[in-house]
Scaffold this active site. Structure first.
Site, PDB file in Angstrom:
ATOM      1  N   GLN A  38       0.945  -1.203   0.073  1.00  0.00           N
ATOM      2  CA  GLN A  38      -0.077   0.020   0.157  1.00  0.00           C
ATOM      3  C   GLN A  38       0.772   1.409   0.197  1.00  0.00           C
ATOM      4  OE1 GLN A  38      -1.719   2.474   2.057  1.00  0.00           O
ATOM      5  NE2 GLN A  38      -1.334   2.316   4.206  1.00  0.00           N
TER       6      GLN A  38
ATOM      7  N   ARG B 297       1.008   4.322   1.662  1.00  0.00           N
ATOM      8  CA  ARG B 297       1.522   5.169   2.549  1.00  0.00           C
ATOM      9  C   ARG B 297       2.446   4.233   3.484  1.00  0.00           C
ATOM     10  NH1 ARG B 297      -0.127   9.608   4.670  1.00  0.00           N
ATOM     11  NH2 ARG B 297      -2.230   9.450   3.356  1.00  0.00           N
TER      12      ARG B 297
ATOM     13  N   SER C  97     -11.113   9.142  19.503  1.00  0.00           N
ATOM     14  CA  SER C  97     -12.610   9.101  18.817  1.00  0.00           C
ATOM     15  C   SER C  97     -13.251   7.698  18.653  1.00  0.00           C
ATOM     16  CB  SER C  97     -12.350   9.857  17.391  1.00  0.00           C
ATOM     17  OG  SER C  97     -13.479   9.978  16.716  1.00  0.00           O
TER      18      SER C  97
ATOM     19  N   GLU D 126      -6.367   1.686   6.871  1.00  0.00           N
ATOM     20  CA  GLU D 126      -5.209   1.271   7.794  1.00  0.00           C
ATOM     21  C   GLU D 126      -5.130   2.165   8.922  1.00  0.00           C
ATOM     22  OE1 GLU D 126      -0.353   0.118   7.706  1.00  0.00           O
ATOM     23  OE2 GLU D 126      -1.645   0.378   5.994  1.00  0.00           O
TER      24      GLU D 126
END
Length: 276
Positions: free
Chosen positions: A45, A47, A61, A87
């Site tokens: 992937q 990033r 959160s 992710e």
């Protein structure tokens, strides 16, 4: 090449506007609840780095509101799944008490690399090198033209072409670009250059962001028309010493000779050679 019309329009166009909750009654809408330990990151992937502080904020959160948006996964084996999108949520969820995560399986007709890239671009800016490498991967994998890829990811063709050029940038300058110390304009002007091509003062100005793109472009033109005799002299001197050298001079005849070495052993050898 035909472009999947679902691509380039955001993840909602792929999944539909589902009102997702964390209960098994949603499974008839395609939602699955996957044990967190069966979910793994996809090493391909785009990033590669994640901001720990922002992951921590997201975890807080999730603790307060739950994970209301599902991950998008591709089944790897009977008991494991690879993350296509989400992710950051998966990483944050590992800092909570969640044991299972809501997820949707990616339809077989969609390319996981394309979806992963789109999600990363739309949610949080990738580093320039991460985005460029992801574009290159899709071009090589799917034989895309720059024009086709621009339609897939929703970026202009010129943006993709310019970004792909930085893959030829020296790692030193690429790090400056990724950290925001130089702009894309600076980066394009620095393609083909190495830190050793600049004296210490000029290099420090580049690092501190005090050099204009115009200066770099002008410097690049000067270097491209460097006297052939001077280049040959550098080559001869490098061959004689066994070390890379750099000769610079000014119009009034002043100049300097730089000799480059990599470690203390080479330094001692060089000094001994010069003394003799």
């Amino acid at each position: 090449m035909a472009v999947n019309k679902k691509l380039g329009k955001g993840l909602s166009s792929l999944l539909g506007d589902k009102n997702i909750t964390q209960d098994k009654s949603s499974e008839d809408k395609g939602l699955l609840l996957i044990p967190i330990e069966k979910i793994f990151r996809d090493e391909t992937q785009p990033r590669k780095e994640f901001d720990k502080d922002r992951i921590g904020e997201l975890a807080q959160s999730i603790k307060k509101n739950g994970l209301i948006q599902p991950l998008i996964l591709r089944q790897k084996s009977l008991d494991s799944y690879l993350i296509v999108a989400g992710e950051r949520r998966w990483r944050a969820a590992q800092n909570t008490d969640l044991k299972v995560l809501p997820a949707l399986l990616l339809p077989e007709d969609l390319d996981k690399d394309e979806i992963s890239l789109i999600e990363n671009i739309q949610r949080e800016n990738l580093k320039a090198s991460e985005e460029a490498k992801a574009y290159q991967r899709l071009i090589e994998k799917n034989k895309y033209t720059h024009e086709t890829l621009s339609k897939v990811v929703g970026k202009s063709r010129s943006h993709i072409t310019n970004l792909l050029r930085i893959l030829d940038l020296d790692d030193f300058f690429l790090d400056l670009l990724n950290s925001g110390k130089i702009s894309m304009g600076h980066a394009r002007a620095l393609i083909g250059k190495k830190p050793n091509d600049f004296d210490d003062q000029a290099l420090n100005q580049i690092v501190s962001g005090k050099v204009s793109v115009r200066y770099l472009e002008k410097n690049k033109r000067k270097q491209s028309i460097q006297e052939p005799n001077l280049i040959q002299e550098e080559t001869n001197l490098s061959n004689t010493l066994g070390f890379k050298t750099k000769i610079t001079y000014s119009k009034n005849g002043k100049g300097n000779i730089k000799i480059y070495y990599d470690n203390l052993e080479q330094y001692n050898f060089l000094i001994s050679k010069l003394k003799n």
